[in-house]
Design a protein around this motif. Structure first.
Motif, PDB file in Angstrom:
ATOM      1  N   GLU A  43       0.809  -1.216   0.000  1.00 47.02           N
ATOM      2  CA  GLU A  43       0.000   0.000   0.000  1.00 47.02           C
ATOM      3  C   GLU A  43       0.846   1.272   0.000  1.00 47.02           C
ATOM      4  N   CYS A  44       2.153   1.150   0.230  1.00 51.25           N
ATOM      5  CA  CYS A  44       3.025   2.324   0.277  1.00 51.25           C
ATOM      6  C   CYS A  44       3.144   2.946  -1.120  1.00 51.25           C
ATOM      7  N   ARG A  45       3.287   4.267  -1.151  1.00 48.67           N
ATOM      8  CA  ARG A  45       3.311   4.995  -2.418  1.00 48.67           C
ATOM      9  C   ARG A  45       4.721   5.248  -2.927  1.00 48.67           C
ATOM     10  N   SER A  46       5.733   4.989  -2.109  1.00 46.48           N
ATOM     11  CA  SER A  46       7.117   5.239  -2.509  1.00 46.48           C
ATOM     12  C   SER A  46       8.038   4.330  -1.713  1.00 46.48           C
ATOM     13  N   TRP A  47       9.296   4.228  -2.174  1.00 49.88           N
ATOM     14  CA  TRP A  47      10.276   3.469  -1.399  1.00 49.88           C
ATOM     15  C   TRP A  47      10.471   4.093  -0.023  1.00 49.88           C
ATOM     16  N   ALA A  48      10.476   5.419   0.026  1.00 47.01           N
ATOM     17  CA  ALA A  48      10.670   6.089   1.320  1.00 47.01           C
ATOM     18  C   ALA A  48       9.563   5.704   2.295  1.00 47.01           C
ATOM     19  N   ASP A  49       8.324   5.610   1.793  1.00 42.32           N
ATOM     20  CA  ASP A  49       7.218   5.193   2.658  1.00 42.32           C
ATOM     21  C   ASP A  49       7.418   3.754   3.146  1.00 42.32           C
ATOM     22  N   CYS A  50       7.900   2.887   2.239  1.00 49.47           N
ATOM     23  CA  CYS A  50       8.181   1.499   2.633  1.00 49.47           C
ATOM     24  C   CYS A  50       9.211   1.454   3.750  1.00 49.47           C
ATOM     25  N   PHE A  51      10.284   2.209   3.582  1.00 51.35           N
ATOM     26  CA  PHE A  51      11.368   2.168   4.559  1.00 51.35           C
ATOM     27  C   PHE A  51      10.921   2.750   5.904  1.00 51.35           C
ATOM     28  N   ALA A  52      10.094   3.797   5.869  1.00 53.76           N
ATOM     29  CA  ALA A  52       9.596   4.375   7.119  1.00 53.76           C
ATOM     30  C   ALA A  52       8.687   3.381   7.844  1.00 53.76           C
ATOM     31  N   LEU A  53       7.847   2.661   7.096  1.00 54.46           N
ATOM     32  CA  LEU A  53       6.993   1.636   7.702  1.00 54.46           C
ATOM     33  C   LEU A  53       7.843   0.535   8.330  1.00 54.46           C
ATOM     34  N   LEU A  54       8.878   0.118   7.631  1.00 54.28           N
ATOM     35  CA  LEU A  54       9.752  -0.922   8.177  1.00 54.28           C
ATOM     36  C   LEU A  54      10.433  -0.449   9.452  1.00 54.28           C
ATOM     37  N   ASP A  55      10.880   0.806   9.496  1.00 57.87           N
ATOM     38  CA  ASP A  55      11.458   1.346  10.727  1.00 57.87           C
ATOM     39  C   ASP A  55      10.504   1.163  11.904  1.00 57.87           C
ATOM     40  N   ARG A  56       9.239   1.499  11.676  1.00 57.11           N
ATOM     41  CA  ARG A  56       8.261   1.430  12.775  1.00 57.11           C
ATOM     42  C   ARG A  56       7.997  -0.019  13.188  1.00 57.11           C
ATOM     43  N   VAL A  57       7.792  -0.896  12.213  1.00 56.15           N
ATOM     44  CA  VAL A  57       7.475  -2.293  12.522  1.00 56.15           C
ATOM     45  C   VAL A  57       8.646  -2.974  13.229  1.00 56.15           C
ATOM     46  N   ILE A  58       9.841  -2.761  12.723  1.00 59.17           N
ATOM     47  CA  ILE A  58      11.012  -3.394  13.322  1.00 59.17           C
ATOM     48  C   ILE A  58      11.245  -2.881  14.730  1.00 59.17           C
ATOM     49  N   SER A  59      11.116  -1.575  14.923  1.00 59.42           N
ATOM     50  CA  SER A  59      11.303  -0.998  16.253  1.00 59.42           C
ATOM     51  C   SER A  59      10.319  -1.603  17.250  1.00 59.42           C
ATOM     52  N   GLN A  60       9.064  -1.752  16.848  1.00 54.50           N
ATOM     53  CA  GLN A  60       8.041  -2.302  17.745  1.00 54.50           C
ATOM     54  C   GLN A  60       8.345  -3.750  18.105  1.00 54.50           C
ATOM     55  N   ARG A  61       8.771  -4.546  17.121  1.00 57.84           N
ATOM     56  CA  ARG A  61       9.041  -5.955  17.402  1.00 57.84           C
ATOM     57  C   ARG A  61      10.305  -6.126  18.241  1.00 57.84           C
ATOM     58  N   LEU A  62      11.315  -5.317  17.974  1.00 60.71           N
ATOM     59  CA  LEU A  62      12.531  -5.423  18.778  1.00 60.71           C
ATOM     60  C   LEU A  62      12.284  -5.027  20.228  1.00 60.71           C
ATOM     61  N   ALA A  63      11.365  -4.095  20.439  1.00 59.42           N
ATOM     62  CA  ALA A  63      11.079  -3.632  21.800  1.00 59.42           C
ATOM     63  C   ALA A  63      10.510  -4.755  22.662  1.00 59.42           C
ATOM     64  N   ARG A  64       9.836  -5.710  22.042  1.00 57.71           N
ATOM     65  CA  ARG A  64       9.276  -6.823  22.820  1.00 57.71           C
ATOM     66  C   ARG A  64       9.987  -8.146  22.522  1.00 57.71           C
ATOM     67  N   GLY A  65      11.089  -8.088  21.766  1.00 56.07           N
ATOM     68  CA  GLY A  65      11.837  -9.286  21.415  1.00 56.07           C
ATOM     69  C   GLY A  65      12.969  -9.566  22.389  1.00 56.07           C
ATOM     70  N   ARG A  66      13.835 -10.462  22.004  1.00 53.57           N
ATOM     71  CA  ARG A  66      14.943 -10.885  22.854  1.00 53.57           C
ATOM     72  C   ARG A  66      16.250 -10.312  22.323  1.00 53.57           C
ATOM     73  N   SER A  67      17.230 -10.305  23.197  1.00 55.27           N
ATOM     74  CA  SER A  67      18.578  -9.897  22.810  1.00 55.27           C
ATOM     75  C   SER A  67      19.508 -11.095  22.885  1.00 55.27           C
ATOM     76  N   LEU A  68      20.531 -11.076  22.052  1.00 53.87           N
ATOM     77  CA  LEU A  68      21.554 -12.103  22.155  1.00 53.87           C
ATOM     78  C   LEU A  68      22.177 -12.080  23.540  1.00 53.87           C
ATOM     79  N   SER A  69      22.576 -13.238  24.029  1.00 53.15           N
ATOM     80  CA  SER A  69      23.327 -13.272  25.282  1.00 53.15           C
ATOM     81  C   SER A  69      24.625 -12.495  25.092  1.00 53.15           C
ATOM     82  N   PRO A  70      25.140 -11.867  26.149  1.00 52.77           N
ATOM     83  CA  PRO A  70      26.404 -11.116  26.018  1.00 52.77           C
ATOM     84  C   PRO A  70      27.541 -11.978  25.474  1.00 52.77           C
TER      85      PRO A  70
END
Length: 270
Positions: A131-158
Motif C-alpha cells: 500500500e506504500c506509495r514510494s520506497w521512502a514510505d516502505c522504509f519508514a513503515l519498516l522502521d516502525r514495525v522493526i522498532s516495535q518488534r525489537l522492543a518486545r523481542g529478545r537480545s543475544l546473550s552477552p
C-alpha cells in the motif's frame, strides 16, 4: 518505473543500526528470465515481492516460490530465478537483529527459506508494504514495525554477541578454543548457544566470514593471485580455499569472480 533496472538503498533509523544493515527497493524489467546465485553472507534477509514471486532453490534442499519470505543463515548457494519482471523490498538483518525481530529459535530458520505466511503476524507485513506509495514510505513503515518488534523481542546473550564481535573483528580467523575462553564457556556449550541464538555454530560463522573476506580481496585484484588471497583470508592454502568455495557457493573461485556483476548479483545462464 520505466527504467530497466532500479535499485534504491537506505539506512535504517539510527537506533536500529545494530539490528538492521539496510533497506533495498528493487525493480527489474527484462524480456528474458533472470537467474542469480546467492552465496553465503552474514546477513538474514526479509523480502516482500510486489511482482511475480521469485523461485528459490537451496542447494541440496527446498525449492519454493513465496510472495514474501525470510531466510536464516545458509551455508550453501541459493539459486533465485524470476520471469524477468521483478520488484521487491528487502531488509537485511544482522544476526542480533534477526534474533530479536523474528522471535524464533534460530535453528528453525537456519538453512531455510521461510514463507512470511508461516511467521504469525508478519504475514500482514506484505499487504501493508504494497500500500506504500514510494520506497521512502516502505522504509519508514519498516522502521516502525522493526522498532516495535525489537522492543518486545529478545537480545543475544552477552557471550554470543561478544563471540560474534570476536569472529567479525578477525574476519573468521582464530581458534575456537580461544573464542570459548574469551566467552568463559566450554567449546561445547559455546556451540550450543550459538546454534540456539544464531542458527549455526561459530565454526560455520567463521567459514562465512573467511569466504566474504576472500571475495572482497578478489574484487580488489590484489597482487599474488589466488594463493595470496587464500593466505590473507586465513585458509591453509589455495586448495583449502577452493574446496570451501565449492562447498559454500558451488563454484571455484575463478568462476565466481567471473560471474560476479556487482550490484546486479552473481549472474547465471537462465
Amino acid at each position: 518505473m520505466q527504467a530497466d533496472w532500479e535499485l534504491v538503498r537506505a539506512p535504517p533509523r539510527p537506533d536500529l543500526a545494530g539490528a538492521v544493515l539496510g533497506y533495498t527497493g528493487y525493480r527489474e524489467h527484462r524480456a528474458e528470465p533472470i537467474l542469480r546465485r546467492e552465496v553465503p553472507v552474514l546477513v538474514l534477509p526479509l523480502i516482500v515481492n510486489f511482482a511475480a514471486p521469485f523461485m528459490l532453490s537451496v542447494a541440496g534442499g527446498q525449492s519454493t516460490a513465496p510472495q514474501g519470505f525470510a531466510a536464516g543463515l545458509i551455508d550453501r548457494p541459493v539459486l533465485v530465478s524470476s520471469t524477468g519482471l521483478a520488484a521487491c523490498v528487502q531488509v537485511d538483518f544482522t544476526p542480533a537483529g534477526a534474533y530479536g525481530f523474528f522471535q524464533l529459535d534460530q535453528r528453525d530458520m537456519a538453512g531455510r527459506i521461510v514463507d512470511l505466511d508461516d511467521l504469525g503476524e508478519l504475514r500482514l507485513l506484505g499487504p501493508r508494504l504494497r500500500e506504500c506509495r514510494s520506497w521512502a514510505d516502505c522504509f519508514a513503515l519498516l522502521d516502525r514495525v522493526i522498532s516495535q518488534r525489537l522492543a518486545r523481542g529478545r537480545s543475544l546473550s552477552p557471550e554470543v554477541a561478544g563471540g560474534l564481535a570476536w569472529l567479525t573483528a578477525r574476519r573468521g580467523r582464530g581458534r575456537m578454543r580461544d573464542l570459548a575462553a574469551a566467552a568463559g564457556w566450554s567449546e561445547r556449550h559455546l556451540t550450543r548457544r550459538f546454534v540456539s541464538e544464531t542458527g549455526v555454530g561459530p565454526k560455520t560463522i567463521a567459514r562465512i566470514l573467511r569466504f566474504e573476506h576472500a571475495r572482497e580481496l578478489a574484487g580488489q585484484q590484489e597482487p599474488g593471485g589466488w594463493a595470496a588471497i587464500a593466505q590473507a583470508a586465513g585458509y591453509a592454502d589455495q586448495a583449502h580455499m577452493t574446496r570451501e568455495f565449492a562447498a559454500l557457493c558451488g563454484l571455484p573461485p575463478t568462476a565466481l569472480a567471473r560471474n560476479d556483476a556487482g550490484e546486479h548479483g552473481i549472474l547465471e545462464s537462465a
